[in-house]
Design a protein around this motif. Structure first.
Motif, PDB file in Angstrom:
ATOM      1  N   ASN A 137       0.847  -1.209   0.115  1.00 49.90           N
ATOM      2  CA  ASN A 137       0.090  -0.232  -0.012  1.00 49.90           C
ATOM      3  C   ASN A 137       0.757   1.301   0.036  1.00 49.90           C
ATOM      4  OD1 ASN A 137      -2.574   1.498   0.601  1.00 49.90           O
ATOM      5  ND2 ASN A 137      -1.331   2.033   2.216  1.00 49.90           N
ATOM      6  N   ASN A 138       1.807   1.255   0.916  1.00 48.50           N
ATOM      7  CA  ASN A 138       2.606   2.518   0.720  1.00 48.50           C
ATOM      8  C   ASN A 138       3.615   2.672  -0.280  1.00 48.50           C
ATOM      9  OD1 ASN A 138       1.667   3.348   3.410  1.00 48.50           O
ATOM     10  ND2 ASN A 138       3.255   2.273   4.573  1.00 48.50           N
ATOM     11  N   VAL A 139       4.034   1.700  -0.825  1.00 48.13           N
ATOM     12  CA  VAL A 139       4.711   1.650  -2.032  1.00 48.13           C
ATOM     13  C   VAL A 139       3.912   2.247  -3.187  1.00 48.13           C
ATOM     14  CG1 VAL A 139       5.854   0.516  -3.964  1.00 48.13           C
ATOM     15  CG2 VAL A 139       6.329  -0.280  -1.663  1.00 48.13           C
ATOM     16  N   TYR A 178       6.151  -5.382  -7.803  1.00 47.39           N
ATOM     17  CA  TYR A 178       6.449  -4.289  -6.663  1.00 47.39           C
ATOM     18  C   TYR A 178       7.998  -4.322  -6.554  1.00 47.39           C
ATOM     19  CZ  TYR A 178       1.656  -3.303  -5.209  1.00 47.39           C
ATOM     20  OH  TYR A 178       0.391  -2.899  -5.227  1.00 47.39           O
ATOM     21  N   ALA A 179       8.829  -5.041  -7.006  1.00 48.38           N
ATOM     22  CA  ALA A 179      10.320  -5.203  -6.528  1.00 48.38           C
ATOM     23  C   ALA A 179      11.014  -4.037  -6.917  1.00 48.38           C
ATOM     24  CB  ALA A 179      10.999  -6.514  -7.438  1.00 48.38           C
ATOM     25  N   ALA A 180      10.776  -3.386  -8.306  1.00 50.01           N
ATOM     26  CA  ALA A 180      11.740  -2.178  -8.594  1.00 50.01           C
ATOM     27  C   ALA A 180      10.871  -0.989  -7.835  1.00 50.01           C
ATOM     28  CB  ALA A 180      11.177  -1.996 -10.240  1.00 50.01           C
ATOM     29  N   LYS A 181       9.637  -0.747  -7.799  1.00 51.32           N
ATOM     30  CA  LYS A 181       8.937   0.357  -7.172  1.00 51.32           C
ATOM     31  C   LYS A 181       9.295   0.328  -5.669  1.00 51.32           C
ATOM     32  CE  LYS A 181       4.560  -0.830  -8.061  1.00 51.32           C
ATOM     33  NZ  LYS A 181       3.095  -0.625  -8.083  1.00 51.32           N
ATOM     34  N   ALA A 182       9.423  -0.869  -4.926  1.00 50.28           N
ATOM     35  CA  ALA A 182       9.621  -0.859  -3.652  1.00 50.28           C
ATOM     36  C   ALA A 182      11.148  -0.359  -3.457  1.00 50.28           C
ATOM     37  CB  ALA A 182       9.547  -2.478  -3.126  1.00 50.28           C
TER      38      ALA A 182
END
Length: 314
Positions: A137-139, A178-182
């Motif tokens: 959610n925060n990402v 999500y890996a890159a965004k996180a």
């Protein structure tokens, strides 16, 4: 059974400011029964929770809401700030001081719409799916801010949260969506003292106040930030003292002081003895858990580092 019950209640209450506020207000009714609760095996953790609850709950601050807080004068930067879950309920002054200080230094502050708990509380209790839901959610929330206006940093004022957010890239490394965004979010995460250290704050004259600096485990061991808070306090005119055995935990450790109260109490007593030996006017630290833990065992006022810096720089 008591431990599982306590963990379940904490996971349901602490990450949600509204629920946490109601629980603290209800604690006033339960406080007279704390001694009895601690004698019964099933309710023992709840008795210790009541010991940590404040006598009164501060009024809700407008700085706990999502919004944009404009800088004074020319804009020098744009940051998002984690509002947090427990901290704005227990000590809304911390977020207020952070925004006031950054705005005064020309930095626009965003509290992003839809932000949630950072995930550390549930992560520490082994509730991985609940924690990762908060992380995702925060990402998403901070990625929107990065892509719509840009961010110089994501500011965290609770070092326990900062340690977790800086680890978002690792936590979601196996999630292809999500890996890159996180990883990008984690790279922008900074403790407030890290960000302030690049803003060239002026040296102020000595103000005659002595501060004992307590470095939270999540700050010095988790994030490897050891000197910046002390240097900033010294630059702001405070005389800073380092208590003996500064590397040791105060016994807070997220929910540890509620689930392991005996060992936590021993650590707290040892920490306070070392702090009081420096004969300070104030205690400074960068983590709400430590503030709550230490504050229940000493009469020396305990403040967040950023509160003292905001006062010094007006």
């Amino acid at each position: 059974v008591a431990d599982r019950l306590a963990r379940g209640v904490l996971a349901w209450v602490l990450p949600y400011p509204g629920r946490f506020r109601l629980a603290l207000k209800a604690a006033g009714l339960g406080r007279p029964f704390a001694g009895l609760l601690k004698k019964l095996p099933l309710t023992r953790p709840f008795g210790h929770m009541l010991d940590l609850a404040p006598q009164s709950v501060p009024a809700k601050s407008r700085f706990a809401e999502a919004g944009r807080f404009a800088p004074k004068g020319e804009r020098r930067g744009r940051v998002a700030m984690l509002s947090g879950c427990a901290q704005p309920v227990l000590k809304p002054e911390i977020n207020e001081a952070t925004i006031r200080l950054l705005n005064g230094l020309g930095v626009e502050v965003i509290i992003a719409e839809g932000e949630s708990c950072c995930g550390s509380l549930t992560h520490h209790m082994g509730r991985e799916e609940q924690a990762l839901a908060s992380v995702r959610n925060n990402v998403d929330v901070w990625t929107r801010e990065i892509e719509n206006g840009g961010l110089d940093a994501i500011i965290i004022t609770a070092s326990g949260c900062g340690t977790t957010i800086k680890d978002y890239g690792h936590m979601l490394a196996r999630d292809p969506a999500y890996a890159a965004k996180a990883a990008r979010v984690a790279s922008l995460a900074k403790d407030i003292t890290e960000y302030l250290s690049i803003l060239d704050l002026p040296q102020l004259p000595a103000n005659g106040r002595t501060v004992a600096h307590h470095s939270a485990c999540s700050m010095q061991h988790g994030q490897k930030i050891t000197t910046l808070p002390k240097l900033l306090l010294q630059k702001a005119g405070y005389k800073v003292k380092e208590p003996a055995e500064g590397h040791l935990c105060c016994g807070s450790a997220g929910t540890y002081n509620m689930l392991q109260p005996e060992i936590s109490g021993e650590l707290k007593a040892r920490k306070i003895k070392n702090i009081e030996a420096t004969k300070p006017d104030l205690i400074a630290t960068g983590n709400i858990g430590c503030m709550t833990q230490i504050g229940t065992g000493t009469r020396i006022p305990i403040r967040h580092t950023v509160e003292l810096l905001a006062e010094a720089y007006g």
